[in-house]
Design a protein around this motif. Sequence first.
Motif, PDB file in Angstrom:
ATOM      1  N   CYS A   1       3.227   3.201  -4.902  1.00  0.00           N
ATOM      2  CA  CYS A   1       2.220   2.346  -5.532  1.00  0.00           C
ATOM      3  C   CYS A   1       2.877   1.380  -6.520  1.00  0.00           C
TER       4      CYS A   1
ATOM      5  N   PRO B   1      -2.166  -5.474  -0.601  1.00  0.00           N
ATOM      6  CA  PRO B   1      -2.579  -4.062  -0.570  1.00  0.00           C
ATOM      7  C   PRO B   1      -3.197  -3.637   0.755  1.00  0.00           C
TER       8      PRO B   1
ATOM      9  N   PHE C   1      -0.574  -0.676   1.317  1.00  0.00           N
ATOM     10  CA  PHE C   1      -1.099   0.634   0.926  1.00  0.00           C
ATOM     11  C   PHE C   1      -1.284   1.569   2.132  1.00  0.00           C
TER      12      PHE C   1
ATOM     13  N   VAL D   1      -9.231   0.706   0.831  1.00  0.00           N
ATOM     14  CA  VAL D   1      -8.666  -0.525   0.267  1.00  0.00           C
ATOM     15  C   VAL D   1      -9.606  -1.704   0.502  1.00  0.00           C
TER      16      VAL D   1
ATOM     17  N   GLN E   1     -12.705  -2.821  -1.647  1.00  0.00           N
ATOM     18  CA  GLN E   1     -12.444  -3.311  -3.005  1.00  0.00           C
ATOM     19  C   GLN E   1     -12.520  -4.841  -3.092  1.00  0.00           C
TER      20      GLN E   1
ATOM     21  N   ALA F   1      -8.157  -3.682  -5.778  1.00  0.00           N
ATOM     22  CA  ALA F   1      -7.411  -2.810  -4.866  1.00  0.00           C
ATOM     23  C   ALA F   1      -6.209  -2.189  -5.574  1.00  0.00           C
TER      24      ALA F   1
ATOM     25  N   GLY G   1      -5.511   1.758  -6.223  1.00  0.00           N
ATOM     26  CA  GLY G   1      -4.252   2.393  -5.844  1.00  0.00           C
ATOM     27  C   GLY G   1      -3.629   3.143  -7.005  1.00  0.00           C
TER      28      GLY G   1
END
Length: 605
Positions: free
Chosen positions: A41, A66, A70, A81, A84, A438, A442
């Motif tokens: 992250c 992201p 991610f 994700v 968001q 996002a 995370g």
Amino acid sequence: MAALGALVKKLWSIRRFVVLLCTPLVLLPILFSLPPKEGKCLYVILLMAFYWCTEALPLSVTALLPIVLFPFLEVLPANKVCPQYFVDTNFLFLSGLIMAAAIEEWNLHRRIALRILMFVGVQPARLILGMMLTTSFLSMWLSNTASTAMMLPIATAVLKSLFGDKETSKDFSRGDEENQVSIQQNKLHMVPTEMQLLTNTDEKDMSEEKEVTIEVTSDARKEEEYRTNIWKGFLISIPYAASIGGTATLTGTAPNLILLGQLKSFFPGCDIVNFGSWFVFAFPLMILFLFLGWLWISFLYGGISLRSWRKKKSDIRADAEARARAVIRDDYQKLGPIKFAEQAVFILFCLFAILLFSRDPKFIPGWASLFTPGFVTDAVTGITIVTILFFFPSKKPSLKWWFDMKAPNTESQPLLSWRKAQESVPWNIILLLGGGFAMAKGCEESGLSTWIGGRLDPLENVPPPVAVILITIVIALFTEFASNTATIIIFLPVLAELAIRLKVNPLYLMIPGTIGCSFAFMLPVSTPPNSIAFASGHLMVKDMARTGLLMNLMGVLLLSLAINTWAKAIFQLGTYPAWANVHPENTTTLLVDVQNITLNSMSKL
């Protein structure tokens, strides 16, 4: 050396490509120096922060990373994700942008601006105040960039009517030398500089006095310096007022909405920040800052001085001010009588602001108390009002049309078309907001917030008021070189953890950090409004640095005053709230899990 120079030029031409490729490789050690999820992250966040600061990719494209990184790095699944990017806060922002598009469509903002300027008068200090008040008011509802872009042409027209065209004598000293040579060679009369600058003297009048010779006096030099300073004061006040005005409403600037979105992510139980409570806190701060900023700019650039109060105004300046007043009045008259569409947009705009303010102002029950708690938010209010813009007619409907069967069946134009909304709304900002939310998700899900909090132990002994000042200074300096949106996205998770470590209300640190992002006054690259004003060609970097330094200092001190006085009553900052306990409980669980994993691995060894 020539070959080396050519190589450097080639590398510079592909610098973005080099940054895009090298940055992920340079940051790779982070993946192995932290626990797996936290390291991944942090890797993504630092990569995005570097891309944002260098603009190796467009800001909105970086905000989409992201969605790619991610899931691939197994920090967050895609179904967590992607939502968001269109959370409740984004729709509140979208409603503000659509309302702004309708205001611009019917020139309502120009009518408001000219009306305010007619009210305040045309003396330089009063005009600067009028420009700042108008720009800040518009910036509360429109974007800072749009407000600046709209006000600068008005300011330029007023300045030209006061002083003539700035370009005609941009290099005064050089022109002085040429004038002296001309006098010696041709025995020609040079028109006094005060007349040359403040009036539009006809060339015929100048040619009639060729036989007389005079020297350019020191008074004329002072008049030129005065004129140049006033011009700079006008231009520099507009972007500053736009940045200050954007802090007064939640929809005024992106960092305010990012704060709201990240609060909902980190502290779901926090419902104390909404449009009404933010306005009650930030509007007085904006007024104070505008007033002090106006005094500083006016004193610095000659709009206000003790000498000018004692000295009688010259006939030339009185005539110039009369012309400026006429220019403003003529521009206003060119708009014609107020149209039905302008009235309708103004009423809907007032309704938009009143309903947002009164939904849940906290100090009294709002109209949202009539509904089940949690169902009606600011986004619902905003979207409800702007939806009306797309079907309400732009021309006054006639009852006769219904009874006249021979009347043409022409389709009425709405106050705002979807095509116009598509062209006007900066969709990239919405993606940028989504990228910030996002990142916050995370940090929360991966435990990176916990890891950051564990590294903030040395700051636990810092008194909270001192922490507020230090945080605001650091963020204000950082945002001079980086996007204010990117800055607050990076800093808010850290401030939330620091508040928990200090056992203070998280808003006590997060609100100053958010507003501090708008205190970017020192450099042309700090904000788009600064860049627009600088692009006029009449400002230098040293002008912005000199003026902006004290503006930054005033902003930091005023913000510290506000957060330690009336903000405490509005946001209950004097207590550690129950909704902040949700976060430490998660933190403790995560720490226990990490410890258990570590002990299990050691026992196996």
